[in-house]
Design a protein around this motif. Structure first.
Motif, PDB file in Angstrom:
ATOM      1  N   SER A 194       0.807  -1.143  -0.052  1.00  0.00           N
ATOM      2  CA  SER A 194      -0.051   0.129  -0.057  1.00  0.00           C
ATOM      3  C   SER A 194       0.990   1.327   0.048  1.00  0.00           C
ATOM      4  CB  SER A 194      -0.910  -0.022   1.324  1.00  0.00           C
ATOM      5  OG  SER A 194      -1.564   1.028   1.199  1.00  0.00           O
ATOM      6  N   THR A 195       1.904   1.268   0.816  1.00  0.00           N
ATOM      7  CA  THR A 195       2.712   2.458   0.855  1.00  0.00           C
ATOM      8  C   THR A 195       3.559   2.424  -0.373  1.00  0.00           C
ATOM      9  OG1 THR A 195       3.232   2.098   3.236  1.00  0.00           O
ATOM     10  CG2 THR A 195       4.987   3.309   2.025  1.00  0.00           C
ATOM     11  N   THR A 196       3.988   1.628  -1.294  1.00  0.00           N
ATOM     12  CA  THR A 196       4.592   1.670  -2.521  1.00  0.00           C
ATOM     13  C   THR A 196       3.655   2.286  -3.529  1.00  0.00           C
ATOM     14  OG1 THR A 196       5.862  -0.311  -1.818  1.00  0.00           O
ATOM     15  CG2 THR A 196       5.689   0.174  -4.330  1.00  0.00           C
ATOM     16  N   GLN A 197       2.386   1.665  -3.621  1.00  0.00           N
ATOM     17  CA  GLN A 197       1.417   1.909  -4.407  1.00  0.00           C
ATOM     18  C   GLN A 197       1.040   3.419  -4.163  1.00  0.00           C
ATOM     19  OE1 GLN A 197      -1.380  -0.959  -4.731  1.00  0.00           O
ATOM     20  NE2 GLN A 197      -0.120  -2.385  -5.820  1.00  0.00           N
ATOM     21  N   ALA A 198       1.292   3.921  -3.039  1.00  0.00           N
ATOM     22  CA  ALA A 198       0.674   5.121  -2.965  1.00  0.00           C
ATOM     23  C   ALA A 198       1.622   6.311  -3.517  1.00  0.00           C
ATOM     24  CB  ALA A 198       0.870   5.729  -1.278  1.00  0.00           C
ATOM     25  N   GLN A 199       2.810   5.843  -3.871  1.00  0.00           N
ATOM     26  CA  GLN A 199       3.738   6.351  -4.728  1.00  0.00           C
ATOM     27  C   GLN A 199       3.621   6.264  -6.148  1.00  0.00           C
ATOM     28  OE1 GLN A 199       7.476   5.058  -2.998  1.00  0.00           O
ATOM     29  NE2 GLN A 199       7.168   5.910  -1.118  1.00  0.00           N
ATOM     30  N   PRO A 210       2.624  -0.593 -16.008  1.00  0.00           N
ATOM     31  CA  PRO A 210       3.321  -0.023 -14.670  1.00  0.00           C
ATOM     32  C   PRO A 210       4.512  -0.540 -14.348  1.00  0.00           C
ATOM     33  CG  PRO A 210       1.076  -1.044 -14.065  1.00  0.00           C
ATOM     34  CD  PRO A 210       1.420  -1.262 -15.440  1.00  0.00           C
ATOM     35  N   ASP A 211       5.386   0.385 -13.684  1.00  0.00           N
ATOM     36  CA  ASP A 211       6.450  -0.052 -13.242  1.00  0.00           C
ATOM     37  C   ASP A 211       6.200  -1.324 -12.239  1.00  0.00           C
ATOM     38  OD1 ASP A 211       8.778  -0.051 -10.599  1.00  0.00           O
ATOM     39  OD2 ASP A 211       9.490   0.789 -12.162  1.00  0.00           O
ATOM     40  N   PRO A 212       7.180  -2.377 -12.411  1.00  0.00           N
ATOM     41  CA  PRO A 212       6.931  -3.521 -11.518  1.00  0.00           C
ATOM     42  C   PRO A 212       6.437  -3.571  -9.992  1.00  0.00           C
ATOM     43  CG  PRO A 212       8.793  -4.111 -12.776  1.00  0.00           C
ATOM     44  CD  PRO A 212       8.503  -2.369 -13.005  1.00  0.00           C
ATOM     45  N   ALA A 213       7.167  -2.395  -9.305  1.00  0.00           N
ATOM     46  CA  ALA A 213       6.719  -2.267  -8.110  1.00  0.00           C
ATOM     47  C   ALA A 213       5.131  -1.692  -7.912  1.00  0.00           C
ATOM     48  CB  ALA A 213       7.704  -1.157  -7.450  1.00  0.00           C
ATOM     49  N   CYS A 214       4.555  -1.133  -8.730  1.00  0.00           N
ATOM     50  CA  CYS A 214       3.421  -0.652  -8.897  1.00  0.00           C
ATOM     51  C   CYS A 214       2.293  -1.619  -9.422  1.00  0.00           C
ATOM     52  CB  CYS A 214       3.408   0.532  -9.763  1.00  0.00           C
ATOM     53  SG  CYS A 214       4.440   2.074  -9.137  1.00  0.00           S
TER      54      CYS A 214
END
Length: 502
Positions: A15-20, A47-51
Motif C-alpha cells: 500500500s505504501t509503495t503504491q501510494a507513490q 506500470p513499473d513492477p513495484a506498482c
C-alpha cells in the motif's frame, strides 16, 4: 496466525509503495517506454513492477512466448500491454487467509460481477499451473458469493469491510429508488442484469474446470446459487398473473433530480408475457432494457446453467440444484429459438407479446458474441444471417467511418462504436480476410496508446472513451490467444498452435 500477520505487513508495504505510483487513469493517457518496432510504434504501457497489483510468473511466460511468436511487433506490443492489464492494475485487495479479493474495473473503483468474470477469462488456462493465481480467483469467487447471497439483484459492489478500503460514492445512484432496498456501504450500483449472475457462474465453473478444486463451493457459494435460482424463478414470471394481479419482485427508478432516468410503470419497465425466458431490467452495458427478455443474456444463462450442472454432477454435490439447472437451461434454450428468431434473425430483445427489437450492443453478452458464449456454432445459418445484419446499417447501433467501424450502443452514442464489437466479430468468424480486417481496425485505433478503449469515434481518431478499461484489454488478449490456437498461420511466425499453460 503468523501467515496472517505476514500478509498484513506485506499489504501495508504494498500500500505504501503504491501510494507513490501514478494513477493509472492518468498514466494510460500518455505513451511510455520504448515504442514497438512496427509502423504503429506503440508504447509500453505496463506500470513499473513495484506498482503492479499482482504478479504471476505464468502470465509473464505467456507474454514472453507471444512476444517471440507473433509476426507483427505492434500486435506483440498490444498483447504485452493488454494480457497482464487486469493483474497489473485492478487487484485492489487480496487476502488469501480471509479468502477475499476485490477487483476494480479500471477507472471505476467498484467490482462488477460481469466485468470481473470477463477480466479473468483469459487467465483460466493458467489456473492449473499457477497456484497463487488460482488462489486469487478462488478469493474473488468467495467475495462475490457473499455479495450475490445478500443482494442477488445487484451487479456492482463496494470493497469488503475486511479490506479497510472506504466505499466509493456513486453519483449515478443518488436519488435512485431500488426495491428490494440495498445498502450503499455494500452495493455500488443495483441495476439488475441477469448476465451479472451468469458472470459469477462462469468464473466459478472456469475455476473448477482448470483446477478440479471444489473447495470454492462453500456455504457462501451455496447461498449465492440458491439466490440465483430465486431470481431466475422470479424474473421469468409474467407482469400479470391469470387474475391480473401485478407481479413485481424488483424495480429500479431514478428521476426527481437524480442523474439516472425515471423508469416507466413505477420502475418496473415494459410489461412482459411468460415465455420461458428470464427477464432483465438492464443490459450488459448498464443501460435500461427496452423489452425485458434480452436474447444474448438468456443464451449465456442457458450455457452457464448447463456448465453448473456438469460441475455439480462431477463433484457429486447438490443433485437437486443440478437437475433444476438442467431444466432451466433446456427451457431457456427452447424459448430463445421459439420467441426470438424470425426469418433466421435473432432479436436482441423481445417482450413475449410479439414485440421485437432487432439491434445489437457491443457489450458481451451480445448477439454477435453468441459463438463466443458457447450458445451455437459460428457456422449456424441463423447466426450468419443475424451477423450480416448486425454488421450493417440494418443495425441502428452500427456505425462506420474512414478509419473505424463497429457496433456501439446507447451507453455512449451511436457514432462511438466499441472495439469490443470487433473482437466479438473475430471470435465469430473463420474468414481470414475478415479476421485480419477486424484485427487491424482495432490495432490502428488505440490513439497510439497501445490499450483497448471503451469506444472510438468514427469521426476522429483522438476521440475515445475510457483510457483504462480492463475488460476490453482482457477480451482483446483472449482473442489473440484464440487466434494463436485456431489460426496460428494468421498471426504467428509458425503454423503451430499455441495454447498457454500447455
Amino acid at each position: 496466525m503468523k501467515a496472517r500477520i505476514a500478509f498484513v505487513i506485506t499489504a501495508a508495504l504494498v500500500s505504501t509503495t503504491q501510494a507513490q505510483c501514478p494513477d493509472y487513469t492518468t498514466y494510460s493517457q500518455s505513451p511510455h517506454g520504448t515504442p514497438s518496432a512496427g509502423p504503429l510504434a506503440l508504447p509500453f504501457m505496463r506500470p513499473d513492477p513495484a506498482c503492479r497489483t499482482f504478479n504471476s510468473s505464468a502470465v509473464e511466460k505467456v507474454i514472453d512466448d507471444l512476444k517471440s511468436l507473433l509476426k507483427d511487433p505492434d500486435l506483440a506490443r498490444l498483447f504485452e500491454n493488454t494480457f497482464p492489464n487486469t493483474l497489473d492494475t485492478t487487484v485492489k485487495y487480496f487476502n488469501s487467509t480471509e479468502n477475499l479479493a476485490f477487483i476494480i474495473t479500471g477507472d471505476i473503483t467498484a467490482q462488477w460481477l460481469r466485468d470481473t468474470a470477463n477480466q479473468f477469462a483469459h487467465y483460466h488456462s493458467l489456473l492449473g499451473v499457477d497456484p497463487e493465481l488460482a488462489t486469487l480467483v478462488k478469493a474473488i469467487i468467495n467475495n462475490e458469493a457473499r455479495y450475490v447471497a445478500q443482494y442477488p439483484y445487484c451487479g456492482a459492489f463496494q470493497p469488503p469491510p475486511e479490506s479497510g478500503l472506504a466505499p466509493s460514492h456513486n453519483v449515478w445512484a443518488d436519488g435512485v429508488t431500488v426495491n428490494p432496498p440495498v445498502s450503499n456501504q455494500t452495493v455500488y450500483e443495483c441495476k439488475y442484469e441477469i448476465d451479472s449472475l451468469c458472470g459469477f457462474l462462469k468464473l466459478s465453473r472456469s475455476y473448477y474446470q482448470a483446477t478440479q478444486d471444489s473447495s470454492f463451493m462453500n456455504d457462501n457459494w451455496r447461498a449465492a446459487i440458491e439466490q440465483i435460482f430465486r431470481v431466475i424463478n422470479e424474473q421469468s414470471q409474467p407482469t400479470f398473473d391469470a387474475n391480473f394481479n401485478f407481479i413485481s419482485y424488483y424495480n429500479w427508478t431514478g428521476g426527481g433530480g437524480s442523474l439516472s432516468p425515471q423508469v416507466n410503470n413505477l420502475g418496473n419497465g415494459e410489461p412482459k408475457a411468460y415465455t420461458g425466458l428470464v427477464g432483465t431490467h438492464h443490459r450488459p452495458s448498464d443501460d435500461l432494457s427496452t423489452f425485458a427478455f434480452l436474447t444474448p443474456a438468456n443464451a449465456m444463462l442457458s450455457v452457464e446453467l448447463s456448465h453448473l450442472a456438469d460441475v455439480l454432477d462431477d463433484t457429486g454435490q447438490l443433485p437437486d440444484v443440478s437437475e433444476e439447472a438442467k431444466i432451466w437451461s433446456s427451457r431457456v434454450d427452447d424459448a430463445i429459438w421459439t420467441h426470438t428468431v424470425v426469418d433466421n434473425i435473432f432479436a436482441y430483445e423481445v417482450n413475449g407479446f410479439g414485440g421485437r427489437y432487432v439491434m445489437d450492443d457491443a457489450n458481451v453478452p451480445s448477439l454477435l458474441s453468441l459463438p463466443y458464449l458457447g450458445f451455437l456454432n459460428k457456422t449456424h445459418p441463423a447466426y450468419q444471417a443475424t451477423r450480416k445484419l448486425l454488421l450493417s446499417a440494418g443495425n441502428p447501433y452500427f456505425a462506420a467511418g474512414k478509419t473505424f467501424r463497429g457496433i456501439g450502443g446507447p451507453h455512449v452514442d451511436p457514432w462511438h462504436p466499441w472495439p469490443m464489437s470487433q473482437i466479438s466479430a473475430i471470435f465469430g468468424s473463420d474468414d481470414d480476410e475478415e479476421i485480419l480486417k477486424s484485427l487491424y481496425t482495432i490495432a490502428n485505433n488505440t490513439n497510439r496508446l497501445g490499450l483497448i478503449h471503451e469506444s472510438q469515434s468514427i469521426y476522429s481518431s483522438t476521440d475515445y472513451t475510457r483510457p483504462w478499461f480492463a475488460w476490453a484489454n482482457s477480451y482483446f488478449a483472449e482473442m489473440i490467444l484464440d487466434l494463436a490456437d485456431r489460426k496460428p498461420e494468421l498471426i504467428l511466425k509458425t503454423n503451430k498452435s499455441y495454447r498457454p499453460g500447455k
